[in-house]
Design a protein around this motif. Sequence first.
Motif, PDB file in Angstrom:
ATOM      1  N   GLN A 145       0.665  -1.092   0.117  1.00 43.96           N
ATOM      2  CA  GLN A 145      -0.073   0.000  -0.016  1.00 43.96           C
ATOM      3  C   GLN A 145       0.781   1.101   0.026  1.00 43.96           C
ATOM      4  O   GLN A 145       0.933   1.920   0.998  1.00 43.96           O
ATOM      5  N   PRO A 146       1.777   1.521  -1.016  1.00 44.33           N
ATOM      6  CA  PRO A 146       2.559   2.624  -1.040  1.00 44.33           C
ATOM      7  C   PRO A 146       1.759   4.030  -1.269  1.00 44.33           C
ATOM      8  O   PRO A 146       0.769   3.960  -1.814  1.00 44.33           O
ATOM      9  N   GLY A 147       2.365   5.124  -0.494  1.00 40.98           N
ATOM     10  CA  GLY A 147       1.957   6.306  -0.687  1.00 40.98           C
ATOM     11  C   GLY A 147       2.989   7.344  -0.771  1.00 40.98           C
ATOM     12  O   GLY A 147       4.119   6.929  -0.357  1.00 40.98           O
ATOM     13  N   ALA A 148       2.674   8.548  -0.914  1.00 41.97           N
ATOM     14  CA  ALA A 148       3.761   9.480  -0.863  1.00 41.97           C
ATOM     15  C   ALA A 148       3.237  10.754  -0.575  1.00 41.97           C
ATOM     16  O   ALA A 148       2.642  11.810  -1.175  1.00 41.97           O
ATOM     17  N   PRO A 149       3.208  10.625   0.917  1.00 42.94           N
ATOM     18  CA  PRO A 149       2.439  11.992   1.719  1.00 42.94           C
ATOM     19  C   PRO A 149       3.063  13.157   1.571  1.00 42.94           C
ATOM     20  O   PRO A 149       2.661  14.084   2.018  1.00 42.94           O
ATOM     21  N   GLY A 193      10.958  13.659  -1.611  1.00 49.15           N
ATOM     22  CA  GLY A 193      10.065  13.380  -0.639  1.00 49.15           C
ATOM     23  C   GLY A 193      10.105  12.071   0.151  1.00 49.15           C
ATOM     24  O   GLY A 193      10.970  10.928  -0.229  1.00 49.15           O
ATOM     25  N   THR A 194       9.374  11.982   1.121  1.00 51.33           N
ATOM     26  CA  THR A 194       9.220  10.520   1.921  1.00 51.33           C
ATOM     27  C   THR A 194       8.070   9.967   1.379  1.00 51.33           C
ATOM     28  O   THR A 194       7.258  10.514   0.722  1.00 51.33           O
ATOM     29  N   CYS A 195       8.191   8.649   1.232  1.00 48.20           N
ATOM     30  CA  CYS A 195       6.952   7.774   0.872  1.00 48.20           C
ATOM     31  C   CYS A 195       6.772   7.136   2.165  1.00 48.20           C
ATOM     32  O   CYS A 195       7.499   6.753   2.944  1.00 48.20           O
ATOM     33  N   GLU A 196       5.600   6.293   2.141  1.00 48.19           N
ATOM     34  CA  GLU A 196       5.230   5.385   3.424  1.00 48.19           C
ATOM     35  C   GLU A 196       4.490   4.132   2.734  1.00 48.19           C
ATOM     36  O   GLU A 196       4.051   4.221   1.677  1.00 48.19           O
ATOM     37  N   PHE A 197       4.658   3.097   3.446  1.00 45.79           N
ATOM     38  CA  PHE A 197       3.854   1.866   3.164  1.00 45.79           C
ATOM     39  C   PHE A 197       2.790   1.729   4.265  1.00 45.79           C
ATOM     40  O   PHE A 197       3.188   1.252   5.307  1.00 45.79           O
ATOM     41  N   LEU A 205       2.062  10.754  -7.605  1.00 48.86           N
ATOM     42  CA  LEU A 205       3.315  10.281  -6.986  1.00 48.86           C
ATOM     43  C   LEU A 205       3.125   8.802  -6.436  1.00 48.86           C
ATOM     44  O   LEU A 205       4.107   7.949  -6.517  1.00 48.86           O
ATOM     45  N   GLU A 206       2.092   8.362  -6.074  1.00 46.58           N
ATOM     46  CA  GLU A 206       1.801   7.058  -5.844  1.00 46.58           C
ATOM     47  C   GLU A 206       1.994   6.230  -7.141  1.00 46.58           C
ATOM     48  O   GLU A 206       2.415   5.041  -7.102  1.00 46.58           O
TER      49      GLU A 206
END
Length: 322
Positions: free
Chosen positions: A13-17, A128-132, A182-183
Amino acid sequence: MTDPLAEVVSLLQPGAPFSKLVVASAPWAVRRAEVSRPFYFVMLEGGCHMRIDSPTGSTNGTGTQSDTLTLAEGDFVLIPAARSFATCSLGREPPREGEAVPTPVVAMPGGARVGDPQGAVDVRMLVGTCEFGSADAALLVPLLPQWVHVRDERRLSTLVQLVGDESRAQRPARDIVMARLLEVLLIEALRSTASTSASPGLVRGLADPRLALALRRMHERPAQPWSVVQLAREAAMSRSAFFERFSRAVGMAPMEYLLAWRMALAKRMLRQRELPIADIAERTGYSSVSTFGVAFTRHVGMPPGRYARSESEGLQAAPAEA
């Protein structure tokens, strides 16, 4: 046909907040030591060097190990596992760990200005930072490369252009559009195996046609009692050649990869609470609940039943905490 990378990315579930625009004037150098989250770079204009600190990189002569990349306009770099790295202008060496970095960095709306504030801007990049979002991220991220560098990929270049255009504009819902672009960029980078340079991991394994056959079989039939000999046969290779090639490309031994994938699947099924533990054990290749329990506890740190209860309690508590 099962797509191993799609399965892993879907579970992650990758995202780029978060992202910011960085503009730079040569000469410049920046080192990032804070490694709380995965990181990405989108090169909008110009080029730079990047040194990624890595436990499996090439030795640089100081005892520290690293990989050095050269980024050009349109390139995308993803560092899925949080680690320190350094970037610098072309024509110089990225600073090593512990080395002083005198380059001035000045904050500006939506980003930062690096180098001489009066100098001509020769680099523009979105960082930027991404999160899973997955609770299994700690298990799944090791299946990915330590870094992914995508270049000369038409689809990805189009996305980079869209991201750059959106970053410069002040349109309504800009932040929402940027986050979605970005996602997609993250997912496209991970699946662009044909034009991707990457450290050992699933991406490099899938780029090898023979190893890809074995990887797909593991994902298609995780319950099968695979052995290295059987997997080598799927890849039409000898046992020793397959083991060495798989370990070098993926960064872990075949059975270690299979265990990590089985545990990720088991955790997902335990969280869903739709199947008894006996069925989960069978679906992940274990002949009994006890052998599954031993493997799960060793890999995850707690027995399957306790894991399912803790996840259920966490979900129930979430609304009250909101």
